[in-house]
Motif scaffolding. Structure first.
Motif, PDB file in Angstrom:
ATOM      1  N   ARG A  54       0.837  -1.199   0.000  1.00 51.98           N
ATOM      2  CA  ARG A  54       0.000   0.000   0.000  1.00 51.98           C
ATOM      3  C   ARG A  54       0.878   1.258   0.000  1.00 51.98           C
ATOM      4  O   ARG A  54       1.951   1.280   0.615  1.00 51.98           O
ATOM      5  CB  ARG A  54      -0.914   0.003   1.220  1.00 51.98           C
ATOM      6  CG  ARG A  54      -1.917   1.143   1.245  1.00 51.98           C
ATOM      7  CD  ARG A  54      -2.842   1.011   2.439  1.00 51.98           C
ATOM      8  NE  ARG A  54      -3.823   2.088   2.475  1.00 51.98           N
ATOM      9  CZ  ARG A  54      -4.773   2.197   3.392  1.00 51.98           C
ATOM     10  NH1 ARG A  54      -4.860   1.289   4.365  1.00 51.98           N
ATOM     11  NH2 ARG A  54      -5.623   3.204   3.366  1.00 51.98           N
ATOM     12  N   ASP A  55       0.431   2.292  -0.684  1.00 49.31           N
ATOM     13  CA  ASP A  55       1.152   3.570  -0.767  1.00 49.31           C
ATOM     14  C   ASP A  55       2.532   3.412  -1.405  1.00 49.31           C
ATOM     15  O   ASP A  55       3.441   4.189  -1.113  1.00 49.31           O
ATOM     16  CB  ASP A  55       1.291   4.215   0.620  1.00 49.31           C
ATOM     17  CG  ASP A  55      -0.058   4.465   1.282  1.00 49.31           C
ATOM     18  OD1 ASP A  55      -0.995   4.849   0.566  1.00 49.31           O
ATOM     19  OD2 ASP A  55      -0.160   4.256   2.506  1.00 49.31           O
ATOM     20  N   CYS A  56       2.678   2.413  -2.252  1.00 47.84           N
ATOM     21  CA  CYS A  56       3.906   2.266  -3.069  1.00 47.84           C
ATOM     22  C   CYS A  56       3.600   2.889  -4.429  1.00 47.84           C
ATOM     23  O   CYS A  56       3.444   2.185  -5.437  1.00 47.84           O
ATOM     24  CB  CYS A  56       4.298   0.800  -3.197  1.00 47.84           C
ATOM     25  SG  CYS A  56       4.744   0.019  -1.632  1.00 47.84           S
ATOM     26  N   LEU A  83       5.507   1.985  -7.796  1.00 50.25           N
ATOM     27  CA  LEU A  83       5.653   0.588  -8.218  1.00 50.25           C
ATOM     28  C   LEU A  83       5.003   0.370  -9.584  1.00 50.25           C
ATOM     29  O   LEU A  83       3.800   0.542  -9.747  1.00 50.25           O
ATOM     30  CB  LEU A  83       5.025  -0.338  -7.182  1.00 50.25           C
ATOM     31  CG  LEU A  83       5.174  -1.844  -7.439  1.00 50.25           C
ATOM     32  CD1 LEU A  83       6.643  -2.236  -7.469  1.00 50.25           C
ATOM     33  CD2 LEU A  83       4.442  -2.644  -6.368  1.00 50.25           C
ATOM     34  N   THR A  84       5.832   0.007 -10.561  1.00 56.01           N
ATOM     35  CA  THR A  84       5.326  -0.211 -11.921  1.00 56.01           C
ATOM     36  C   THR A  84       5.543  -1.630 -12.424  1.00 56.01           C
ATOM     37  O   THR A  84       4.811  -2.081 -13.298  1.00 56.01           O
ATOM     38  CB  THR A  84       5.997   0.753 -12.912  1.00 56.01           C
ATOM     39  OG1 THR A  84       7.433   0.596 -12.836  1.00 56.01           O
ATOM     40  CG2 THR A  84       5.638   2.197 -12.593  1.00 56.01           C
ATOM     41  N   ASP A  85       6.553  -2.349 -11.884  1.00 56.81           N
ATOM     42  CA  ASP A  85       6.907  -3.650 -12.442  1.00 56.81           C
ATOM     43  C   ASP A  85       7.071  -4.695 -11.348  1.00 56.81           C
ATOM     44  O   ASP A  85       7.811  -4.485 -10.380  1.00 56.81           O
ATOM     45  CB  ASP A  85       8.206  -3.557 -13.246  1.00 56.81           C
ATOM     46  CG  ASP A  85       8.070  -2.644 -14.444  1.00 56.81           C
ATOM     47  OD1 ASP A  85       7.463  -3.071 -15.435  1.00 56.81           O
ATOM     48  OD2 ASP A  85       8.553  -1.499 -14.377  1.00 56.81           O
ATOM     49  N   VAL A  86       6.384  -5.814 -11.531  1.00 52.96           N
ATOM     50  CA  VAL A  86       6.522  -6.956 -10.636  1.00 52.96           C
ATOM     51  C   VAL A  86       7.049  -8.122 -11.467  1.00 52.96           C
ATOM     52  O   VAL A  86       6.446  -8.498 -12.474  1.00 52.96           O
ATOM     53  CB  VAL A  86       5.174  -7.332  -9.986  1.00 52.96           C
ATOM     54  CG1 VAL A  86       5.329  -8.598  -9.148  1.00 52.96           C
ATOM     55  CG2 VAL A  86       4.656  -6.185  -9.136  1.00 52.96           C
ATOM     56  N   GLU A 123      -2.802 -15.774  -2.535  1.00 50.10           N
ATOM     57  CA  GLU A 123      -3.770 -15.072  -1.691  1.00 50.10           C
ATOM     58  C   GLU A 123      -3.238 -13.667  -1.417  1.00 50.10           C
ATOM     59  O   GLU A 123      -2.341 -13.473  -0.595  1.00 50.10           O
ATOM     60  CB  GLU A 123      -3.965 -15.837  -0.384  1.00 50.10           C
ATOM     61  CG  GLU A 123      -4.996 -15.215   0.544  1.00 50.10           C
ATOM     62  CD  GLU A 123      -5.119 -15.969   1.853  1.00 50.10           C
ATOM     63  OE1 GLU A 123      -5.573 -15.352   2.829  1.00 50.10           O
ATOM     64  OE2 GLU A 123      -4.745 -17.157   1.889  1.00 50.10           O
ATOM     65  N   ILE A 124      -3.761 -12.702  -2.147  1.00 46.14           N
ATOM     66  CA  ILE A 124      -3.298 -11.316  -2.020  1.00 46.14           C
ATOM     67  C   ILE A 124      -4.320 -10.544  -1.208  1.00 46.14           C
ATOM     68  O   ILE A 124      -5.486 -10.425  -1.602  1.00 46.14           O
ATOM     69  CB  ILE A 124      -3.090 -10.664  -3.393  1.00 46.14           C
ATOM     70  CG1 ILE A 124      -2.022 -11.442  -4.188  1.00 46.14           C
ATOM     71  CG2 ILE A 124      -2.663  -9.204  -3.247  1.00 46.14           C
ATOM     72  CD1 ILE A 124      -1.773 -10.900  -5.573  1.00 46.14           C
ATOM     73  N   THR A 129      -1.306  -4.790  -7.536  1.00 46.09           N
ATOM     74  CA  THR A 129      -2.143  -5.395  -8.570  1.00 46.09           C
ATOM     75  C   THR A 129      -2.276  -4.518  -9.810  1.00 46.09           C
ATOM     76  O   THR A 129      -2.628  -5.013 -10.879  1.00 46.09           O
ATOM     77  CB  THR A 129      -3.543  -5.710  -8.004  1.00 46.09           C
ATOM     78  OG1 THR A 129      -4.092  -4.519  -7.420  1.00 46.09           O
ATOM     79  CG2 THR A 129      -3.453  -6.781  -6.926  1.00 46.09           C
ATOM     80  N   SER A 130      -1.993  -3.229  -9.678  1.00 46.15           N
ATOM     81  CA  SER A 130      -2.055  -2.360 -10.856  1.00 46.15           C
ATOM     82  C   SER A 130      -0.728  -2.284 -11.601  1.00 46.15           C
ATOM     83  O   SER A 130      -0.660  -1.744 -12.702  1.00 46.15           O
ATOM     84  CB  SER A 130      -2.484  -0.943 -10.455  1.00 46.15           C
ATOM     85  OG  SER A 130      -1.518  -0.346  -9.605  1.00 46.15           O
TER      86      SER A 130
END
Length: 479
Positions: free
Chosen positions: A208-210, A213-216, A229-230, A238-239
């Motif tokens: 949260r509040d990252c 963050l663009t790439d996983v 389980e997220i 997730t975005s």
């Protein structure tokens, strides 16, 4: 006089006692014990704290603190020598000037909050024997730039790295199976995270509040990712774009989606025309715009009736269409196609294979006429100096486009022709330019031949034409 001398002697003695006591006190406060067999020493000039000996640190409960707490603001570096096996909970809490920590591999546990609010700590390598990164271990370490997590770690507990606002990337090893609540919350500079397929749960608000963050990068496949389980409030996770890297470390290309039969799309995703037999899909990122497509005819003898590698030179398409399979649907029956994005094997691996719905086709009795009047023509087009031409059709209302096959031979009679190129064009016309950078480049010097086949814009009403006869030869001398 004797009384005066006696008084002076007593005064000197008392002064010496005070000095010795002060010196002893100074020695006591810059060193001490922190375990049954562990001692610490602090150089107050340099801020270097050294811990030596063997075994565990004391477990500090309640308001108990290590004896170096009186010098928290003075501690700038910590070196723990080999032999120590643990770091106690809250051991370096609020050591706000601590910039570096060296921990030996003999350390097997680091207590909760051990580096809580160590805002100047910049780089950390967690020892190879540690199995759990506990609650608030590096909480609000806002200056932390990098952390190396070893393969021994199996879980990262809640809030372990919360507020590490300078951390830009994190690699979680394959040994980790769970990530706790709010673990990386407020890591506002975090742009990428590597998550192994061993992870089965990610706690609520873990990312949260990252906001950056663009790439996983995920070492499993899409099905595995969907099974994790997220917890809630992980919108930043997730975005982000999920890159499926697999066990080989390559980034897996995203699979195409929205597979369809019968619709031709424009680049902006709007429908251009309904063309039975056309196939289309949505390209997803990342992709290299190369696709492998197989078309199958369903039945007792189910088989592949056509295969293509489709190359696209642009990423502008929101929906991509290909007409090449119009020629592979030759008989009545039920068909489906599969498609995947092709990787380069160096950075990217192939996407998952996806399968379309089926489409049932009834071949009509009517057919487009066969092309005639094939001739060669020279023109002033720089990139295509020679054109293949043929007679225009009297009625082009059912023509969707055409395909041109080009072959080359060493002999003017065309014996032993070899294929050098096939081009599909989705427009009505009777001329196609051959380029020195494609067909002639492929075939080199020799006698060139071509043939034409028309595509129908509705193969359920009027079918594609037959192939024309081969043209007369054109000799290309290489210039």
């Amino acid at each position: 006089m004797r009384k005066l001398k006696t008084a002076l002697t007593l005064l000197l003695t008392l002064s010496l006692v005070v000095l010795l006591s002060t010196a002893a006190l100074a020695d006591d406060v810059t060193s001490g014990t922190c375990g049954d067999n562990l001692t610490w020493t602090l150089d107050t000039d340099t801020g270097a704290l050294a811990i030596s000996g063997t075994g565990d640190m004391y477990i500090y409960e309640g308001d108990e603190t290590p004896s170096w707490y009186a010098f928290t603001d003075s501690i700038k570096s910590v070196v723990i020598e080999s032999g120590a096996t643990s770091i106690s909970r809250w051991a370096f809490n609020y050591c706000q000037n601590l910039t570096s920590i060296s921990m030996p591999d003999s350390i097997t546990s680091i207590g909760e909050g051990a580096f809580n609010y160590c805002v100047s700590l910049s780089n950390v390598e967690i020892p190879a024997g540690v199995t759990i990164i506990e609650y608030r271990t590096f909480y609000q370490c806002s200056g932390l730039l990098s952390v190396i997590i070893p393969e021994s770690v199996t879980s990262i507990d809640e809030r372990a790295f919360e507020g590490c606002s300078s951390l830009t990337s994190i690699t979680i090893p394959d040994s980790v199976t769970s990530i706790g609540d709010s673990t990386f919350r407020k890591c506002s500079s975090l742009t990428s995270v590597t998550i192994p397929s061993s992870v089965t749960s990610i706690g609520s608000s873990a990312f949260r509040d990252c906001s950056s963050l663009t790439d996983v990068y995920y070492s499993g496949n899409e099905t595995d990712w969907d099974a994790i389980e997220i917890g809630s409030s992980n919108e930043c996770l997730t975005s982000a774009t999920i890159h499926y890297t697999g066990s080989d470390g390559l980034i897996q290309l995203a699979a195409p989606s929205d597979l369809e039969w019968g619709v031709d799309y424009n680049r902006d995703g709007t429908i251009d025309a309904y063309v039975p037999g056309m196939i289309s899909w949505t390209p997803n990122t990342p992709t290299q715009n190369v696709y492998r497509i197989d078309i199958y005819r369903v039945g007792a003898d189910e088989r592949v009736v056509g295969t293509r590698h489709h190359f696209s030179s642009t990423t502008e398409y929101t929906k991509m269409s290909v007409s090449t399979f119009l020629e592979d649907v030759e008989e009545s029956g039920t068909y489906y196609f599969t498609i995947y994005a092709v990787g380069d094997g160096t950075t990217y691996s192939d996407s998952e294979v996806v399968t379309s719905d089926t489409w049932t086709f009834e071949k009509p009795s009517d057919q487009l006429p066969t092309a005639t009047g094939l001739t060669w023509a020279e023109n002033d087009w720089d990139d295509s100096p020679i054109s293949a031409t043929w007679d225009a059709l009297a009625d082009e209302s059912y023509v969707y486009g055409f395909v041109v096959d080009v072959a080359v031979s060493d002999m003017a009679d065309g014996a032993d022709k070899e294929w050098v190129g096939t081009t599909y064009d989705t427009w009505v016309g009777n001329e196609y330019g051959l380029g020195t950078n494609y067909e002639f480049a492929n075939g080199g010097v020799g006698y060139y031949f071509y043939r034409i086949r028309y595509y129908s814009n509705d193969i359920t009403t009027i079918f594609n034409s037959d192939w024309s006869d081969w043209s007369e030869p054109y000799y290309f001398n290489g210039t």
